[in-house]
Enzyme design. Sequence first.
Site, mmCIF file in Angstrom:
data_model
loop_
_atom_site.group_PDB
_atom_site.id
_atom_site.type_symbol
_atom_site.label_atom_id
_atom_site.label_comp_id
_atom_site.label_asym_id
_atom_site.label_seq_id
_atom_site.Cartn_x
_atom_site.Cartn_y
_atom_site.Cartn_z
ATOM 1 N N ASP A 98 1.067 -4.608 -9.933
ATOM 2 C CA ASP A 98 0.108 -3.581 -10.345
ATOM 3 C C ASP A 98 0.512 -2.159 -9.966
ATOM 4 O O ASP A 98 0.193 -1.204 -10.657
ATOM 5 C CB ASP A 98 -1.277 -3.879 -9.732
ATOM 6 C CG ASP A 98 -1.214 -4.080 -8.210
ATOM 7 O OD1 ASP A 98 -0.131 -3.949 -7.627
ATOM 8 O OD2 ASP A 98 -2.260 -4.379 -7.600
ATOM 9 N N HIS A 99 1.263 -2.000 -8.883
ATOM 10 C CA HIS A 99 1.515 -0.649 -8.372
ATOM 11 C C HIS A 99 2.658 0.081 -9.075
ATOM 12 O O HIS A 99 2.765 1.290 -8.982
ATOM 13 C CB HIS A 99 1.842 -0.700 -6.870
ATOM 14 C CG HIS A 99 0.640 -0.803 -5.985
ATOM 15 N ND1 HIS A 99 -0.209 -1.871 -6.015
ATOM 16 C CD2 HIS A 99 0.150 0.041 -5.044
ATOM 17 C CE1 HIS A 99 -1.172 -1.679 -5.117
ATOM 18 N NE2 HIS A 99 -0.981 -0.526 -4.525
ATOM 19 N N ASP A 163 -2.266 -4.983 1.507
ATOM 20 C CA ASP A 163 -2.786 -3.754 0.902
ATOM 21 C C ASP A 163 -4.072 -3.413 1.633
ATOM 22 O O ASP A 163 -4.873 -4.303 1.942
ATOM 23 C CB ASP A 163 -3.065 -3.972 -0.582
ATOM 24 C CG ASP A 163 -3.353 -2.646 -1.268
ATOM 25 O OD1 ASP A 163 -2.432 -2.081 -1.878
ATOM 26 O OD2 ASP A 163 -4.499 -2.163 -1.163
ATOM 27 N N ARG A 451 -9.140 7.182 -2.595
ATOM 28 C CA ARG A 451 -8.436 8.128 -1.724
ATOM 29 C C ARG A 451 -8.261 9.468 -2.426
ATOM 30 O O ARG A 451 -8.152 9.520 -3.638
ATOM 31 C CB ARG A 451 -7.061 7.578 -1.331
ATOM 32 C CG ARG A 451 -7.208 6.325 -0.532
ATOM 33 C CD ARG A 451 -6.019 6.040 0.376
ATOM 34 N NE ARG A 451 -6.474 5.056 1.334
ATOM 35 C CZ ARG A 451 -5.849 3.920 1.603
ATOM 36 N NH1 ARG A 451 -4.694 3.640 1.023
ATOM 37 N NH2 ARG A 451 -6.352 3.075 2.476
ATOM 38 N N SER A 646 -2.828 3.632 3.930
ATOM 39 C CA SER A 646 -2.205 2.442 3.363
ATOM 40 C C SER A 646 -1.694 1.439 4.405
ATOM 41 O O SER A 646 -1.467 1.775 5.566
ATOM 42 C CB SER A 646 -1.044 2.910 2.501
ATOM 43 O OG SER A 646 -0.045 1.951 2.408
ATOM 44 N N ARG A 648 1.244 0.068 3.938
ATOM 45 C CA ARG A 648 2.694 0.002 3.700
ATOM 46 C C ARG A 648 3.460 0.015 5.018
ATOM 47 O O ARG A 648 3.408 0.968 5.794
ATOM 48 C CB ARG A 648 3.146 1.135 2.767
ATOM 49 C CG ARG A 648 2.922 2.529 3.280
ATOM 50 C CD ARG A 648 3.144 3.573 2.186
ATOM 51 N NE ARG A 648 2.016 3.608 1.267
ATOM 52 C CZ ARG A 648 1.523 4.720 0.702
ATOM 53 N NH1 ARG A 648 2.083 5.881 0.916
ATOM 54 N NH2 ARG A 648 0.490 4.661 -0.109
HETATM 55 C C1 MIC Z 1 -2.839 2.606 -1.445
HETATM 56 O O1 MIC Z 1 -3.944 2.563 -1.999
HETATM 57 O O2 MIC Z 1 -2.487 3.519 -0.680
HETATM 58 C C2 MIC Z 1 -1.864 1.492 -1.709
HETATM 59 C C3 MIC Z 1 -0.749 2.027 -2.506
HETATM 60 O O3 MIC Z 1 -2.489 0.476 -2.449
HETATM 61 C C4 MIC Z 1 -1.391 0.955 -0.359
HETATM 62 C C5 MIC Z 1 -0.344 -0.032 -0.411
HETATM 63 C C6 MIC Z 1 1.022 0.505 -0.610
HETATM 64 O O4 MIC Z 1 1.346 1.597 -0.141
HETATM 65 O O5 MIC Z 1 1.813 -0.196 -1.244
HETATM 66 C C7 MIC Z 1 -2.508 0.402 0.527
HETATM 67 O O6 MIC Z 1 -3.620 0.845 0.395
HETATM 68 O O7 MIC Z 1 -2.246 -0.415 1.412
HETATM 69 FE FE1 SF4 Z 2 -4.004 0.358 -6.383
HETATM 70 FE FE2 SF4 Z 2 -4.376 1.075 -3.829
HETATM 71 FE FE3 SF4 Z 2 -5.307 2.557 -5.847
HETATM 72 FE FE4 SF4 Z 2 -6.419 0.254 -5.367
HETATM 73 S S1 SF4 Z 2 -6.372 2.015 -4.012
HETATM 74 S S2 SF4 Z 2 -5.859 1.044 -7.387
HETATM 75 S S3 SF4 Z 2 -4.665 -0.982 -4.738
HETATM 76 S S4 SF4 Z 2 -3.164 2.154 -5.361
#
Ligand code: MIC
Ligand code: SF4
Length: 757
Positions: A98-99, A163, A451, A646, A648
Amino acid sequence: MTDVSATTPIELVTGVYATLDDRIGAARRRSGAPLTLAEKILVNHLDRADEAIDRGVSYNDLRPDRVAMQDATAQMALLQFMTAGLDEAAVPSTIHCDHLIQAKVGAKTDLLAAESGNKEVYDFLESVAARYGLGFWGPGSGIIHQVVLEQYAFPGGMMIGTDSHTPHAGGLGMVAIGVGGADAVDVMTDFPFNVRWPKLIGVHLTGELNGWSAPKDVILKVAELLTVKGGTGAIVEYFGPGAGSISCTGKATICNMGAEIGATTSLFPYDAAMSRYLKATGREAIADAADAVAHHLRADDEVLADPAAYFDEMIEIDLSTLAPHINGPHTPDLAREVPALGDEARANGWPLEISAALVGSCTNSSYEDITRAASILRHAADNGLRVKAPLMITPGSEQVRATIERDGLLATFEAAGATVLANACGPCIGQWSRPDSEIDHPNTIVTSYNRNFPKRNDGSPNTHAFVTSPETVVALALAGTIDFDPIGDTLTNDAGEQVRLVVPVGEELPALGFDPGENTFVAPPADRHAVEVRVSPTSDRLQLLAPFEAWDGHDYEHLAILLKAQGKCTTDHISMAGPWLKYRGHLENISGNLFLGAINAYTGVAGEGRDPLDGEIRSFPDIAKHLHESGRAWVAVGDENWGEGSSREHAAMEPRFRGAKAIIVRSFARIHETNLKKQGVLPLTFADPAVYDLIEEGDQISITGLAGLAPGRPVDCVLNKADGTDVAFQCNQTMSPEHIEWFKAGSALNIIRAKTA
Ligand code: MIC
Ligand code: SF4
């Protein structure tokens, strides 16, 4: 052999329910107190039923029922898993693509571009899934949390996901915790999941949402009250008569964004709305099984009668009087009621005009969300109103997309001129290709995401992101400005008449049932051993991992200070997403983004500082590389809630790879602190926060007495000033005996490797 299918098998659920009576009874007897729902689920998943529990203090071993990973974090998780040498994953686990899908033109074109552009990574993930017995949800299937809610989550269950928004499944009464890849590796290799026993924050909901107020407003309010670090180390448990009035997907929205306050997870008690959702998504048997143990799937009566006696902190919200909220820019806890934003924006110089309005993301893309937003668009169209800002919509899953297409809702959006993007994260994570002309000047966007950190959506520091409910996003798009109150103000239509928007109406679930859409699930093949997992040695996107070296037994003397960060330093600041997502499977290449977003406390400039080796100004990743190649160890210093956001683990692995020995800050966000421990980097906090202010350019730091590292024992440090003087100071740490073993071994994975070898 674990059973990996496109849904959670009923046997897994009934297996979990079978032990509820014993486990909960024993826990009540042991503590002599009634239990909250979160406690019931946790004790039912303890590795050993008799483990000593001390809320907010003890680290305990748990056995989650499932693991889910999204493509951007799965790569590193699986590269680590592969080095453990196991034949298959120990618990049912799934991968969700998805990302990595970039939003540029629209769903079809963007998906095709992603499939070819990311082919190597998708092939890798699919082959690992096939080889080790994992479920694979290909590109186009939807956003991990939406798919998990539709297929895998169940009341009373426990899962971890790589995640931070994994707590979305709390909308279906599950304890779902966001973790770094190394935690997922533990569980997939049959080791327990180790976490500090959470504190409990209770949110008592009374009344009922009405008018323009939406579930999103509940969490925007909670985030305002608790702030971005207020949930750290705690589970947020919602209950009360108001909880029952919120749909299952609305509950999921609320739990999802608990990540923004740093909560370990959030959850709601099992109720009729959850049962309706389970049935609508083809899981009648799970609903029946949950009905049979419903008394265990909520807090005990004594807790509900006197919550303040059992929760560490209590919040009261009357849904009947909760007004629509909007937050931003730059931090998720800066919320206010929608009508107040105009004046605030004027006072701060934030642009009023909206340059883009975006509906969707894992947080807000349910059938109910889309029907409510569409109802506003329909009424607007009938009354000669048009959207005044580009509108974009990302369906959360293929099932939602197919259903809203069938029911004419996508057509409503398209008739309003909206662009329909792929079922993926897209603009939520910087995968949004916007023309330079839109982002080279200060501009404002409104989203229904979660976010709003700088550069998060389109990589531009000029973009001010404001987060609100989907219906309010659409209303603001019709106004074209954030200086608009959908309830009190009117809009001028094509005929010059004043039109007041109607109150949004939605449907909780599709009357015709869900349309599953295209099937994108791939189960592991019968003959897994014939599958070869290939990583090309010349790939610039995937790189096999070499183990990190073990601690050499010596103290750290005169470490260089690579960075003293000022203000917020989220994982987006440490390891940016957007264009860097393509290197998530290549530790060396992704280290090229290390600290690019971090603000240098000496200069106020992002991403660069003075190289301690030669005094030149360079980018932080270049300085890190220089120090690494010169064999010079270093630390980074920062402020409160370091690593917010995140899950990550790249934000911990990159510093480790480049030679960081410790990160010294005023406080940490939970997932990131664990990620550092897992990778063998010491996470230290200043015992006296004022020491942060003493650190100047050119200073060094020594960390001593490491042989005596023990749980709860402060660590002695020395600030070696550039003028030759020394200032002794102490740091605190939260290492358990197990974490100290990880540190000594060089990483948690090194211990697993040794045990499985
Ligand atoms: C996000 O919303 O910041 C992400 C991208 O989904 C991350 C995961 C990632 O950095 O791959 C998260 O929330 O953990
Ligand atoms: Fe994707 Fe993270 Fe955004 Fe949710 S918050 S849509 S998991 S990047």
